[in-house]
Design a protein around this motif. Sequence first.
Motif, short mmCIF file in Angstrom:
data_model
loop_
_atom_site.label_atom_id
_atom_site.label_comp_id
_atom_site.label_asym_id
_atom_site.label_seq_id
_atom_site.Cartn_x
_atom_site.Cartn_y
_atom_site.Cartn_z
N GLN A 352 0.85 -1.14 -0.04
CA GLN A 352 0.06 0.08 -0.06
C GLN A 352 0.96 1.30 0.08
OE1 GLN A 352 -4.03 0.72 2.34
NE2 GLN A 352 -2.67 -0.68 3.49
N THR A 354 3.80 3.75 -0.20
CA THR A 354 5.06 3.75 -1.01
C THR A 354 6.30 3.58 -0.20
OG1 THR A 354 3.90 5.54 -2.10
CG2 THR A 354 6.19 5.22 -2.70
N PRO A 355 6.56 4.11 1.22
CA PRO A 355 7.98 3.93 1.61
C PRO A 355 8.24 2.45 1.66
CG PRO A 355 6.66 6.00 2.65
CD PRO A 355 5.75 5.15 1.81
N GLU A 358 8.58 0.24 -1.91
CA GLU A 358 9.76 0.72 -2.50
C GLU A 358 10.90 0.44 -1.62
OE1 GLU A 358 9.53 0.80 -5.66
OE2 GLU A 358 7.35 0.94 -5.98
N TRP A 362 14.48 -2.06 -2.07
CA TRP A 362 15.60 -1.25 -2.18
C TRP A 362 16.54 -1.73 -1.29
CZ3 TRP A 362 15.65 4.87 -3.02
CH2 TRP A 362 16.93 5.26 -3.44
N GLN A 389 13.55 7.49 6.42
CA GLN A 389 12.22 7.73 5.36
C GLN A 389 11.31 6.61 5.64
OE1 GLN A 389 11.71 10.19 3.68
NE2 GLN A 389 13.61 11.15 4.06
N THR A 393 6.29 6.76 8.94
CA THR A 393 5.73 7.50 7.52
C THR A 393 4.75 6.68 6.73
OG1 THR A 393 7.50 6.57 6.29
CG2 THR A 393 7.89 8.55 6.96
N CYS B 48 -0.63 7.07 -0.39
CA CYS B 48 0.80 7.49 -1.20
C CYS B 48 1.66 8.08 -0.25
CB CYS B 48 0.25 8.28 -2.40
SG CYS B 48 -0.24 9.99 -1.87
N ARG B 49 1.24 8.50 0.64
CA ARG B 49 2.11 9.03 1.59
C ARG B 49 2.91 10.39 1.15
NH1 ARG B 49 -0.63 7.24 5.42
NH2 ARG B 49 0.81 7.27 6.91
N LEU B 52 1.87 14.06 3.54
CA LEU B 52 1.96 14.02 5.05
C LEU B 52 2.34 15.37 5.56
CD1 LEU B 52 1.39 11.01 5.01
CD2 LEU B 52 3.45 10.69 6.35
N LEU B 61 4.08 12.58 11.44
CA LEU B 61 3.52 13.48 10.16
C LEU B 61 2.05 12.77 10.15
CD1 LEU B 61 6.54 13.74 8.05
CD2 LEU B 61 5.48 15.69 9.34
N THR B 84 11.30 16.91 3.84
CA THR B 84 12.02 15.91 3.91
C THR B 84 11.33 14.59 3.56
OG1 THR B 84 13.26 16.75 5.73
CG2 THR B 84 13.66 14.32 5.51
N GLN B 85 10.22 14.50 4.24
CA GLN B 85 9.27 13.10 3.88
C GLN B 85 8.95 13.26 2.31
OE1 GLN B 85 7.64 10.62 5.01
NE2 GLN B 85 5.97 10.46 3.71
N GLY B 88 11.86 12.30 0.20
CA GLY B 88 12.09 10.87 0.22
C GLY B 88 11.12 10.00 -0.37
N VAL B 89 9.65 10.41 -0.16
CA VAL B 89 8.70 9.69 -0.93
C VAL B 89 8.89 9.66 -2.36
CG1 VAL B 89 6.19 9.38 -1.46
CG2 VAL B 89 7.05 9.50 0.87
N GLU B 91 11.78 10.03 -4.02
CA GLU B 91 12.81 9.19 -4.63
C GLU B 91 12.36 8.00 -4.55
OE1 GLU B 91 16.25 9.12 -1.69
OE2 GLU B 91 17.33 8.39 -3.46
N PHE B 92 11.48 7.35 -3.67
CA PHE B 92 11.18 6.11 -3.74
C PHE B 92 10.24 5.82 -4.95
CE2 PHE B 92 11.23 5.79 0.92
CZ PHE B 92 12.28 5.08 1.00
N TYR B 93 9.24 6.74 -5.43
CA TYR B 93 8.49 6.81 -6.50
C TYR B 93 9.65 6.66 -7.83
CZ TYR B 93 3.98 7.70 -4.57
OH TYR B 93 2.82 7.52 -3.80
N LYS B 95 12.29 5.05 -7.78
CA LYS B 95 13.26 4.11 -7.76
C LYS B 95 13.20 2.98 -9.01
CE LYS B 95 15.47 0.50 -5.94
NZ LYS B 95 15.29 -0.26 -7.02
N ARG B 121 14.77 15.15 -5.04
CA ARG B 121 16.26 15.34 -5.03
C ARG B 121 16.65 15.42 -6.59
NH1 ARG B 121 18.19 12.34 -0.52
NH2 ARG B 121 20.28 12.18 -1.52
N ARG B 125 19.61 8.07 -5.75
CA ARG B 125 20.68 7.39 -5.19
C ARG B 125 20.76 5.87 -5.57
NH1 ARG B 125 20.09 9.32 0.86
NH2 ARG B 125 18.12 8.90 0.02
N SER B 126 19.57 5.48 -6.43
CA SER B 126 19.66 3.96 -6.48
C SER B 126 20.40 3.55 -7.61
CB SER B 126 18.17 3.74 -7.31
OG SER B 126 17.86 2.38 -7.50
#
Lengths: 430, 549, 224
Positions: A352, A354-355, A358, A362, A389, A393, B48-49, B52, B61, B84-85, B88-89, B91-93, B95, B121, B125-126
């Motif tokens: 569900q 994203t953090p 993924e 990762w 991260q 969250t 989707c976070r 926040l 958050l 920051t959150q 970070g999220v 960046e995950f997207y 990835k 970012r 970094r991946s």
Amino acid sequence: MAFPYEHEREVRILSRGWGDPSARTLEGWKALGGYKALEKSLSMSREAVIDEVKASGLRGRGGAGFPTGLKWSFMPKEKTGLQYLCCNADESEPGTFKDRELLRWSPHQLIEGCLIAAHAIQADHVFIYCRGEFFEAVQVLARAVEEAYAAGFIGENILGSGISIDITVHSGAGAYICGEETALMNSLEGRRGLPRVKPPFPAAVGAFGRPTTINNVETLCAIPHIMTHGGAWYREQGTEKSPGTKLFCVSGHVVRPGNYELPLGFPLMELIHDVCGGLRPGRTLKAVIPGGSSVPIMNAAECEACTLDYEGVVEAGSMLGCASVIIMDDSTNLVKQVRRMVDFYAHESCGQCTPCREGTQWMARILRRIEEGRGTEEDLDTLLDLGDQMTGTTICVLSDSAAAPVASSIAKFRDDYLALIRRGERVGAA
Amino acid sequence: MVETVTLTIDGLEVTVPKGTTILQAAEAMGNRIPHYCYHPGLSAPAQCRLCLVEVEGAPKLQASCVTTVTPGQVVHTQSESAKTQRRGVLEFYLKNHPLDCPICDQSGECKLQDYVHEEGRPKGRSREPKRVLGRDDFGGDVLFYGDRCVMCTRCVRFMNEQAQDPRLTVVERGNRSVIDTFFEEGVEGSPYAGNIVDICPVGALVSKDFLHKARAWDLDRIPSICPNCSQGCNIELHVRDNLVQRLKPRDNPDVNQHWMCDYGRHRYEWMNRSGRLLLPKPGEGRHAGGNGAGDIALAQSLPEAGSWESVLGDLADLLVDARAEGAEVRAVASPFASNEDLGALRRFVDALGGGRIVFRSPRTDEELPLPGFPKLVRRRDLAPNVRGAELLQMSRVGSDDATGGLDDLVGFEGILVVMGDDLDDMAPDFGAAARVFAFLGPQVPRQLQAVTCLLPTVTHAETEGTFTNFEGRVQRFWPGLHTHGEARPAWQVLDLVAAAVLGDGTVPESAAEAFQRLADDHAVFQGLRYEELGTRGALVNDPVPLPGA
Amino acid sequence: MSETSSSSGPVPFRNPGWAGNTGAFDLSEEQVRGDDYVGVRPADGGHASGAATYPYMKVEKSPEAPLFEGPYRERFDKILSRYPESRAALLPALNLAQELRGHISPETMREVAVLLDLPEAYVRGVTSFYTMYNKRPVGRFLIQVCTNISCNLCGGDEVLASFLKHTGTELGSTSADGDFTVTEVECLAACGTPTAVQINSRYYENVTPDSVPAILERLRKKGE
């Protein structure tokens, strides 16, 4: 026949029927004093039952350690329709193997606990959500429920009290996340096991949209004993803030791994060296995970003074969780084990948030690379940052759980990582 | 009296109704909190976070899409922790995102592009290989590019909650999860499935029809009304090179919320049709010429085009004579014409002594409601202004495929005005008996050979005006295309002729004036003001839904 | 550190997954427990309270088995009677279908969807979420070796390798004779008796790489 896991320092309350096949039967359980607590509880008001449990200080054994009596008191005072109790028997936290034993050795203990709890929270129906892989335990439990129905302990007008409670044994189908209480409810309802956003909390909107309480197997198994002997009696064991006994699931590099029922507050080193027979010959302690794979790893120094109660383990830098103590000696490739744990979380993430979706994958990839000697020091910073991260969250705490062993192992065993990285650099693998 | 709550978001106080979420409250003050899974027309899973925000006093958050406001709450959307959150999220997207923006249709209107550009970012970094899923045909008009998907599940929830045709699901779990249908069974035949392309925040779901057709930044977006049924969905025309490239729904909570049906969505090509009538032309009177062999042959068979002045002047002369001799007047209108055009036709016919006006409208037996918003129905009448025509006492004739019903006009000997109906089903000598036969329309009529004059008019996509939908809601549309040749709005043409015939010089100078005159003339439109219709429209007096619309 | 350990002696049991010290792996379920108490639950599910559990005891599956007839229909109806809404019977129904057919094919998903009046796509979404549903046919014996942390510390990877070697299969694929499919599984909650292996419905505990041939032999011979 004596049960294989046994030690003289144990205080066997919940585990007292273990190893004795007759304790699985209704007659055998009654011979051990079974169903007396139910009779007593049904004659009491529900408020009085909750007060007794509150007095015992019993804390939830599923991992969070939330006071059980308080949890029960969140249920509506005025009942407006069906209410449910879910028993969480979806034991899947790596390192934890207590509920399976409770289910297959003393099913009536659980049934009795469920009935008392259902009375206290005015639940009409109890769903015991068992892990799908527990074929044997589920058979035993289903058989016991059947017996209890036949004897009038479950069903309409139990023991003439006017109270009616049903119990249904439900099998899951292989998903760690269904041990999370809201995911469990979704799974019970026939959905994908996705944790729900809270609020609303289960006590308001739970299973099938009705007020629901979810308790762990071990929590419910303690209830009959508390009701028989009283909350004050229960407090004789354990510490002020963590009263009672706890099943410690010890696994890994000890001579006698197993389940040991000990008072909370038991010293960790005594558990390892006395109760479990110590480490394998010639080995030294490297690391301990004190509460299942979701909690921070402790190094040997932190273990020295650690006592196994909710507060004591936090003081030592980790969490008690469900008291699944995984012992690692100096032969352990820690990076590999951390990678294996993160692989597990990546496999079990519901996908569900994203953090988590993924991030777990990762992290697992990076750790695999480091393990294979293709990592860099920068990767460690990335891992720590990803961990940040992924903590706090998401909807549930699975991603926090994945991040905890990574962050703690890098903090405490950085040399293990660096050794693999350096070795890789030497052979030019990176 | 609505209970309200006052809170502070980024240092500004805002008062909103109780029960509002932080995200909605922020939006109300123009502060758009980034989000994917939240959509105002769907439930909010908070997964989707990205939305926040920091709420003072909360330990973590909070997901602003599901956290309702409380009095005195202090929210920070731009605090270090919130930023920051989001970084970070994002960046995950990225990835596993293929970063194939150069060949992605969503590029330019993609929320992932936008958010990463704003706050992401500078460099990912991946170092790990990316997951590759490839492309999947979901059937109908929908293509799925799994690698671009951000797993917001808007599409799944749309199909479940709004279309109530749950053909989409998330398959597998964790990092392996992907949106899919039941194996080979796609969304084909689900009448509202096109909306999942609209609500996809990235380029995962794209339209086959629009695939690689235009870049988002090259499109002009013009607010309009869907002309394909009498529901009157609010839409945008997306235009490039003076061609409509696609239709997209535009929010109107009173009509279509955020949605539109696929039937309407895919019928836009006619607005781009060639074969247009470019210049006003006198007909050949009762000419014999022409054999109906296509546009070009007909155009060539007609006399040279004249100027508007000469053609309209000649027409006016003919009409004055005919009127003097007491000729009757009859007219054929079109339900695709605007209220202004229909009003001008009504006035024109009345000025010439009054007569029956009929119209023909395509119609179907099937209604297609959107179950989650049942007010939105693909109506039975497949034209935008049937209601407007009926309110002006025009009568429906002909069959459901908009043919027939004009037999009584075949031998009609008076003044015949046809506005917007090509009469393609009629014999070439239709109107031959008429004393005057004026034809107004955007297309060259392929069949007709007996017209007195051909007067080119614009389509609704080329002008502004209003339609009245099934329930009597008058809604504005705006011009999106350049007009062809010397085509003019029909109301202007009719008013100029009427002015010349009657010798009364008041000709409206704009659609607004034409509408105002309509409102003055007809009680049912009284009180409506063009400028006040805005983008949501207004109901006529005593609105009664069309029976069986 | 290890001085206390030397006095403890050898581990006194081999396979407590079978309710006590059963020595090796060669006892049947009945011999261990007595079939009067822990037998296979009846096909009709017995008391409705336990009808939704998942026995999965049969070795012989039939992909063509009907959903559901005879005692299985009775069991399905009992399951339905236990929940306030029929959707909740989805997992139990899929369990039952897998018990009969061995895996959940698209066709099975469709049939279950019809039985419970659920959308097909929904059933696919749920089925794919849970790992115990075999999406493809598996061998008569599905051998699932735990390689999670506690077993891994004690040699889970080696046990897995041994199973692969002795069955001659690759991870996740089925042996040529159709007997064995070997997969990795996440923690089976038998961490105190590593390595834990689940073969069909039965747990084998304290499995070492060396004990693998005996287990396979027993499966081939006795079919359990």
